[in-house]
Design an enzyme around this catalytic site. Structure first.
Site, PDB file in Angstrom:
ATOM      1  CD  GLU A 138      -2.493   1.545   2.514  1.00 35.73           C
ATOM      2  OE1 GLU A 138      -2.722   2.753   2.754  1.00 35.73           O
ATOM      3  OE2 GLU A 138      -2.724   0.635   3.331  1.00 35.73           O
ATOM      4  CB  CYS A 150      -1.424   6.429   2.563  1.00 32.85           C
ATOM      5  SG  CYS A 150      -2.680   5.348   3.274  1.00 32.85           S
TER       6      CYS A 150
END
Length: 272
Positions: free
Chosen positions: A39, A73
């Site tokens: 990720e 993120c």
């Protein structure tokens, strides 16, 4: 430690971090064909159509640009607002941003803390400075300590354009970045996809059919309609990234299966 782990005899690596680090891990893992779930970074867009609930949209724009000092993120990093309602949206964001005072976590008045490092603070400062030098306007900056600590003020800027660093590169800081668009679905999709990343996105409109059409065309692993996807996604939803935002996925049954390997047992006669 990370290099030792990746070079060891493990069979799989799962990592959450930057796209640059993800590429290094992929290169190392390739030697032994280790399986990966990565990720990585994001430059997540938020689209606000003219028929959106502007109070809700402005609240979410500020909250999810500033949450954890912008160091998430899937933070909102690009906001595209229909030019017909841009001025009103800007005013709401600027007013709400004033409440996001930076300070020590021990202070009850603080809503955001320091950046994770002086290096990260300088990246944010560089992005905002580059944007203002190229024509962006600072609409608001909340209170921020001038003393020791890697603090950066919660900031709202507008008139962000594609030649600015803050438009293209992951900022990872407490900045609301506003750009305008013509209000069409086609332009909303084009601008949302105008990035090397594809982690998450959000679309605000009271026309759910329109929001769904746009969401389906945005190249991101998760798209929220009238909310930030991480805030409302149930645990059964896989968390994934497209393009430069990831490789593989986690969460939900699809994600959990990434951490296992199917195995078939076949026999010419009945098993006992």
């Amino acid at each position: 430690v990370g290099s030792m782990l990746t070079n060891s005899d493990i069979q799989m690596v799962a990592m959450t971090g930057s796209s640059a680090t993800g590429k290094k891990i992929m290169a190392t893992a390739a030697k032994d064909l280790k399986r990966l779930v990565l990720e990585l970074g994001g430059k997540d867009p938020m689209v606000v159509f003219a028929d959106a609930d502007l109070e809700k949209a402005a609240t979410d724009a500020v909250t999810y640009s500033f949450f954890n000092c912008g160091q998430v993120c899937c933070s909102v990093e690009r906001i595209y607002v229909d030019r017909a309602i841009k001025s009103e949206f800007e005013s709401k964001c600027a007013e709400k941003a004033k409440e996001w005072k930076a300070g020590a976590g021990s202070c009850e008045e603080s809503k955001i803390g320091p950046m994770v490092s002086s290096m990260q603070r300088e990246i944010v400062r560089k992005h905002v400075g580059d944007a203002t030098n190229k024509g962006a306007k600072v609409l608001a900056q909340a209170e921020c300590p001038q003393s020791k600590g890697n603090f950066f003020p919660a900031t709202v800027i507008t008139d962000v354009t594609s030649e600015m660093l803050i438009y293209k590169e992951e900022t990872f800081g407490p900045v609301v970045c506003i750009s305008e668009f013509d209000g069409s679905e086609k332009e909303a999709v084009r601008l949302s996809n105008d990035t090397e990343y594809g982690l998450s996105a959000s679309v605000y409109t009271q026309d759910i059919a329109k929001g769904t059409r746009v969401a389906k065309q945005v190249k991101a692993g998760q798209v929220g309609i009238n909310d930030w996807p991480l805030a409302i996604a149930p645990a059964k939803c896989p968390w994934s990234g497209m393009k430069g935002s990831g490789f593989g996925y986690h969460s939900g049954m699809d994600g959990w299966r990434q951490f296992s390997v199917p195995k078939s047992l076949v026999c010419a006669s009945k098993l006992t």
